[in-house]
Design a protein around this motif. Structure first.
Motif, PDB file in Angstrom:
ATOM      1  N   GLU A 144       0.823  -1.226   0.000  1.00 35.56           N
ATOM      2  CA  GLU A 144       0.000   0.000   0.000  1.00 35.56           C
ATOM      3  C   GLU A 144       0.854   1.272   0.000  1.00 35.56           C
ATOM      4  N   ASP A 145       0.481   2.228   0.850  1.00 39.61           N
ATOM      5  CA  ASP A 145       1.163   3.523   0.857  1.00 39.61           C
ATOM      6  C   ASP A 145       2.666   3.332   1.078  1.00 39.61           C
ATOM      7  N   ARG A 148       0.467  -6.103   3.792  1.00 39.56           N
ATOM      8  CA  ARG A 148      -0.544  -5.035   3.830  1.00 39.56           C
ATOM      9  C   ARG A 148      -0.992  -4.837   2.400  1.00 39.56           C
ATOM     10  N   LYS A 190      -7.275   1.310   6.169  1.00 41.64           N
ATOM     11  CA  LYS A 190      -8.412   2.244   6.020  1.00 41.64           C
ATOM     12  C   LYS A 190      -9.768   1.559   6.163  1.00 41.64           C
ATOM     13  N   GLU A 226      -7.605   3.954  10.771  1.00 40.78           N
ATOM     14  CA  GLU A 226      -7.016   5.196  10.276  1.00 40.78           C
ATOM     15  C   GLU A 226      -8.054   6.118   9.661  1.00 40.78           C
ATOM     16  N   ASP A 249      -2.746   8.565   8.546  1.00 43.56           N
ATOM     17  CA  ASP A 249      -4.040   8.680   7.872  1.00 43.56           C
ATOM     18  C   ASP A 249      -5.130   9.129   8.837  1.00 43.56           C
TER      19      ASP A 249
HETATM   20 MG    MG Z   1      -2.053   4.707   6.459  1.00 44.88          MG
END
Ligand code: MG
Ligand code: GLV
Length: 364
Positions: free
Chosen positions: A59-60, A96, A127, A161, A188
């Motif tokens: 992810e991020d 993740r 999220k 988040e 987040d």
């Molecule tokens: Mg995050």
């Protein structure tokens, strides 16, 4: 509403039976790596056995152009790394995945489960907004596990988040028997709540309480006089709520990222606050945070020695005794048992700790 009798039935024909309990596997440090980064990927084999969890992050922090390379890199690492992931491994393999509203999440799961589902211990879902997100992942995992012929269910971990996720924290924890735990996602979450901090986790010098002003001989407050200030923990409320929600559902709470890699002292403080409040582990974003997490999330030798002393002194576990001028009773015995059980789990995987805790026991 799903009837309680159905809760522990597989959500797809041929999928493994969902777990009734989530085993307490040591997971003091969840070390994040980017599987599309060749330098990081090359280090993974020698990290097996040296960290409780290795997490392939999709992810991020992974660039949009590298999403496919990261997913494929994780498949390769899962398939080729000796001793990584699965029920008997000293180092669990987690991932993740991308968020459920992204164009990548579906391909993440449909690629990873058939290819390395037998190695993958936990899927972290970012999220998460409510139980509906967990229900979606739960059913999809069951279908993919059935198709892949897996005999062990992959567990699910949610990152808190968003404000909505926080408001729904209890229902998220109870949404599936696969739920393994929760992590705090302070970056987040801060953005979603419109908090005014740009830091990734940790404290903020502006969030403080100040000592009352001294008064002069006329009794007038001298508000400009120097006064002590005490910085407060921005994340106290959130972590405490997470801990309660997890404890209620028999799953595990974790602190998340601490972005100031250079400030190992403040990092240790933040990790320790989380440990004291009930968290079992944290994320590590740099190898130097692994040692901090292992140290903080293992009870100290002194605490273990004290806890064992109380257990021994309390005999059948009822009544009260005095030890070093302090009262111990049925309730403080339970506090001590939390410490002793954790020490035993960690001693089983960490020979150095086993030796230290054994010595702590023999003094008493
Ligand atoms: Mg995050
Ligand atoms: C972690 O994902 C965070 O947003 O802090």
């Amino acid at each position: 509403m799903r009837p309680s009798k159905d809760f522990l039935r597989p959500l797809a024909v041929g999928a493994p039976t969902p777990p009734t309990d989530i085993p307490a596997r040591p997971s003091r440090a969840i070390h994040f790596f980017d599987p599309s980064n060749a330098k990081m990927a090359a280090k993974i084999p020698q990290m097996v056995g040296g960290v409780d969890v290795l997490l392939g992050n999709l992810e991020d922090a992974v660039k949009a152009d590298n999403k496919v390379a990261a997913r494929e890199g994780l498949v390769r690492i899962g398939q080729e790394t000796e001793g990584l992931g699965g029920p008997d491994s000293p180092t669990q393999l987690w991932t993740r995945i991308n968020s459920l509203d992204s164009p990548w999440a579906l391909d993440d799961l449909t690629t990873l489960v058939p290819a390395i589902g037998h190695k993958l211990d936990v899927v972290m879902v970012p999220k998460v907004q409510g139980a509906e997100d967990i229900h979606y992942v739960d059913r999809l995992l069951a279908q993919l596990e059935a198709k892949a012929g897996l005999d062990r269910p992959i567990l699910v971990h949610a990152i808190l988040e968003t404000a909505r996720g926080m408001a729904n924290v209890e229902e998220i924890c109870g949404a599936s028997p696969r739920m393994q735990g929760l992590s705090l996602g302070p970056a987040d979450l801060a953005a979603d709540r419109r908090m005014k901090t740009t830091r990734v986790g940790g404290g903020h010098p502006g969030y403080l309480v100040r000592q009352d002003p001294p008064r002069n001989e006329l009794g007038v407050a001298e508000i400009e006089a120097p006064r002590s200030v005490f910085q407060q923990d921005l994340w106290h409320y959130t972590i405490a709520r997470m801990v309660d929600a997890c404890a209620m559902h028999g799953i595990y709470p974790y602190y998340g990222p601490f972005g100031d890699i250079a400030d190992v002292v403040a990092c240790e403080d933040q990790f320790r606050n989380a440990f004291l409040l009930g968290c079992v582990g944290t994320w590590s974003l740099h190898p130097k945070q692994i040692a901090i997490a292992h140290r903080v999330f293992s009870p100290s030798v002194e605490d273990v020695a004290h806890a064992r002393r109380v257990v021994a002194a309390m005999g059948d576990g009822t009544g009260a005794v005095m030890l070093d001028g302090k009262m111990e009773d049925d309730a403080s015995l339970k506090q001590c048992l939390v410490m002793v059980e954790l020490a035993e789990q960690l001693a089983a995987i960490d020979p150095e700790l086993a030796e230290q805790y054994a010595a702590a026991g023999s003094e008493d």
